[in-house]
Design a protein around this motif. Structure first.
Motif, mmCIF file in Angstrom:
data_model
loop_
_atom_site.group_PDB
_atom_site.id
_atom_site.type_symbol
_atom_site.label_atom_id
_atom_site.label_comp_id
_atom_site.label_asym_id
_atom_site.label_seq_id
_atom_site.Cartn_x
_atom_site.Cartn_y
_atom_site.Cartn_z
ATOM 1 N N HIS A 80 0.854 -1.191 0.000
ATOM 2 C CA HIS A 80 0.000 0.000 0.000
ATOM 3 C C HIS A 80 0.892 1.245 0.000
ATOM 4 C CE1 HIS A 80 -3.764 -2.115 0.356
ATOM 5 N NE2 HIS A 80 -3.292 -2.830 1.362
ATOM 6 N N TYR A 144 -8.413 2.322 -0.372
ATOM 7 C CA TYR A 144 -7.443 2.258 0.727
ATOM 8 C C TYR A 144 -7.283 3.664 1.282
ATOM 9 C CZ TYR A 144 -3.241 1.613 3.508
ATOM 10 O OH TYR A 144 -2.360 1.582 4.564
ATOM 11 N N THR A 263 -9.380 -2.782 4.007
ATOM 12 C CA THR A 263 -8.896 -2.394 2.691
ATOM 13 C C THR A 263 -9.653 -3.170 1.623
ATOM 14 O OG1 THR A 263 -7.204 -4.093 2.383
ATOM 15 C CG2 THR A 263 -6.614 -2.211 3.765
#
Length: 710
Positions: A80, A144, A263
């Motif tokens: 991420h 996210y 997420t």
């Protein structure tokens, strides 16, 4: 310091903001996202190289991913990091007051306004959230959103960073909770790949998290990164009662930790925002200290006490008929002698656990009506509850409020949209349907139930259990209309459930609430902040449970850690002492067959409970420490200590190995005196570095108090 605001765009200007005893160091620019240098204790000078370093080395304050786009570099990167939306964010302004830093950024392409809020909780800790507002003209779908991104762990470029930084996190499993590890970056899979650039990385990560509705079924939502060179430790936690994700990445010759709730990639979560709508991430926090892991966990304990909304109610001794006792099969005939015995040894609450609402043991798929069984209680449940009160104890009952059995008589009381659904079907998990606490009918029904139990039965304690993991969530909202992602449905329920708990406490401030999920499967900071106690485990073996009991205060303040002690008539005195000692420095959950103990055995139980009662004022202000380190699952010697400015109490357990145990303790030379058991052949000998404890029994235990000498 009064509030101040800055809006002028600048190029690579370092900003230092003092929050409590910590300094948050940022870099703000007119052509890049706001970047986080570090969060460190005040007094550490900022290095010029930190500001001038190549930008990829410095971590963005926010990581944001929007549907329809992904990374701006490293297309094979599964981390991420380097999201397109993150890199488009540009500084708008920031505001600082005495306890809070608020930074706003905007995505010029979509109009998204992202607000980061860092708030001082204790001198050593800050709490963080990220808020996104759709400031554009079309829908945005967030896949996210970080709550907090930490970096700046290695303040100089160091060749030994892969061994110098130590990673601490804790594995969880049913009946095997709170198992900590201490590893290097190399140990967790992040290695030096040999590229000489300071901005290079292996493009791998070490991640921990939880899926589904058991927030702590695989890992605790907390951890720490320790710099063995500087002595700094960053201890983080994610304050959510559902899915979460923590990712540790290498960033050049440094590291970064991204903390978030659910997420899209890991949890089927996405949040679609219409123009003007907002979404806020789950809270995350970090405590930063110099010292050891014990020092860091003490700081986290102070933080947890500061965010807890449940009021103190002392340390009443709680007896419960479940563990190694009736095991979900209560009745008037079985309960009355156990109640009598619990009162005789000093219990102040008595909780009737699972089964009180069903005529037989086949109740798993029929729960949900929550009315007493006339078969189990021919004279009525009130007969038993009245007996509890007549002996000076407060009665309690077990509930599992978030589920309803697939064969429950109460199913018709709620509309179909009050239950979790996936792809047009009601979700059935292990013979239970899952209720959606976003639905007003669910909350109203459960409010009425709690109010009835308190007013009609005089219940002063509720054990709120949760024995299924419902999975990814629900794609139907309270209106019965599909609401998008499964994870968004679960997140909405999780937040609504915590709000429901807050409402119970407001209406019934003297009602104690215990949080349980098959023991410790939802022992997260969000649930702990809303309840008074936490069930630490369902472990039935007293020898194995010692490791759980000793480690539990790493996950919660000791005054919230409900630890089972289950004395039995067939146990030796040493084994009964061993199980009783496990809950003495936490919260006693007294199980076992106290009704079958002989008078001498009951006296031993009574003496252990008296020691616990003597800690009532000390425990809520004491901080935990581990003289032998956090326990390994099969360690032969275990030790848990509690200390305040004026007192230090230690529990030691032997599960094999040498009968002599060397305990290092901080402070001046001291004496020590045994608190429990006082009639065994336990010996204490002060040493220059601590105390030498001799425990002949295996298994054996000792609780002692350290007395400093002037």
């Amino acid at each position: 310091m009064g509030a101040k605001s800055t809006t002028a765009p600048v190029t690579d200007e370092a900003v230092e903001v003092v929050l409590g005893a910590l300094v948050v160091r940022l870099v703000i620019s007119d052509d890049a996202p706001v970047r986080l240098l570090s969060i460190v204790p005040a007094g550490r000078p900022i290095a010029a190289d930190d500001v001038a370093a190549p930008r990829p080395r410095v971590t963005p304050l926010v990581e944001l991913s929007l549907a329809g786009e992904s990374h701006v570099r490293h297309s094979h990167d599964v981390r991420h990091r380097n999201y397109a939306a993150s890199h488009r964010l540009r500084y708008v302004d920031h505001r600082v007051d005495a306890s809070e830093l608020v930074v706003r950024q905007r995505d010029p392409e979509t109009g998204a306004l992202v607000t980061s809020r860092l708030r001082s909780i204790t001198p050593d800790s800050v709490s963080a959230t990220t808020r996104i507002e759709n400031g554009g003209g079309t829908d945005l779908t967030v896949e996210y959103l970080s709550s907090l991104v930490l970096s700046g762990f290695a303040e100089v470029v160091a060749a030994d960073i892969f061994e110098r930084l130590r990673v601490h996190d804790a594995r969880m499993s049913w009946t095997g909770e709170y198992r900590w590890s201490d590893r290097s970056l190399t140990d967790v899979g992040i290695v030096d790949v040999g590229i000489p650039h300071a901005t290079s990385s292996s493009r791998t990560s070490h991640s921990v998290g939880a899926s589904g509705s058991w927030s702590t079924s695989t890992h605790l939502p907390q951890g720490a990164l320790e710099d063995r060179e500087t002595g700094l430790i960053w201890a983080w936690q994610i304050e959510h009662n559902g899915p979460w994700y923590a990712e540790l990445d290498d960033v050049g010759r440094d590291a970064a930790i991204a903390l978030s709730g659910p997420t899209y990639r890991q949890h089927h979560w996405a949040e679609t925002l219409a123009p003007g709508e907002v979404f806020e991430s789950v809270p995350a926090s970090v405590a930063v200290v110099h010292g050891t892991l014990d020092t860091a966990l003490a700081a986290v304990t102070r933080h947890r006490r500061s965010i807890r909304r449940s009021t103190s109610v002392g340390l009443p001794i709680i007896a419960n008929d479940y563990m190694n006792c009736l095991m979900g099969d209560p009745s008037t005939e079985k309960l009355l002698p156990i109640i009598e015995a619990a009162a005789a040894v000093g219990a102040q609450y008595f909780v009737i656990d699972a089964g009180w609402y069903a005529d037989d043991n086949g109740w798993w798929s029929t729960v949900g009506a929550w009315t007493e069984s006339q078969v189990r209680f021919p004279g009525g449940l009130s007969e038993v509850l009245d007996r509890i009160r007549s002996l000076g104890m407060t009665p309690g009952l077990w509930l599992e409020p978030e589920v309803m059995g697939v064969d429950s008589d109460a199913l018709a009381e709620l509309p179909d949209e009050a239950f979790f659904h996936r792809s047009g079907r009601r979700v059935a998990e292990q013979g239970r349907y899952h209720l959606d606490f976003r639905h007003p009918a669910v909350r109203r029904r459960m409010d009425d139930l709690v109010d009835r139990l308190v007013s009609d039965y005089g219940v002063g304690y509720l054990k709120l259990d949760y024995n299924i993991n419902v999975g990814e969530g629900t794609d139907v909202g309270p209106s019965g209309i599909g609401t998008g992602s499964l994870g968004a449905g679960l997140l909405g329920h999780d937040r609504a459930y915590v709000a429901w708990l807050d409402g119970i406490r407001e209406r019934h401030p003297r009602l104690l609430l215990e949080n349980c999920a098959s023991g410790g499967m939802r022992a997260d900071p969000a649930q702990l902040a809303a309840t008074h106690l936490q069930s630490t485990s369902d472990q039935e073996d007293p020898v194995l449970n010692a490791a759980i009991a000793v480690a539990a205060p790493s996950a919660m303040p000791p005054e919230q850690a409900g630890v089972w002690s289950y004395p039995q008539p067939h146990y030796s005195d040493d084994l009964n002492d061993f199980t009783m000692a496990q809950s003495t420095l936490s919260r006693v959950h007294l199980g076992g067959r106290v009704d079958l103990l002989d008078p001498r055995q009951r006296d031993r139980v009574r003496s252990a409970l008296a020691v616990h009662a003597g800690l009532a004022e000390f425990m809520p202000v004491a901080e935990p420490f581990w003289p032998l380190g956090l326990p390994g699952w099969s360690d032969e010697h275990l030790a848990l200590g509690l200390r305040s400015e004026s007192r230090q109490v230690v529990a030691v357990f032997r599960r094999g190995g040498s009968e002599t145990i060397e305990l290092p303790l901080e402070g001046r030379a001291r004496d020590a005196r045994v608190l429990f058991p006082t009639d065994r052949a336990v010996q204490l000998e002060p040493t220059p570095s601590g105390v030498r404890v001799t425990i002949p029994a295996d298994p054996g235990s000792c609780i002692f108090e350290v007395v400093s000498r002037d």
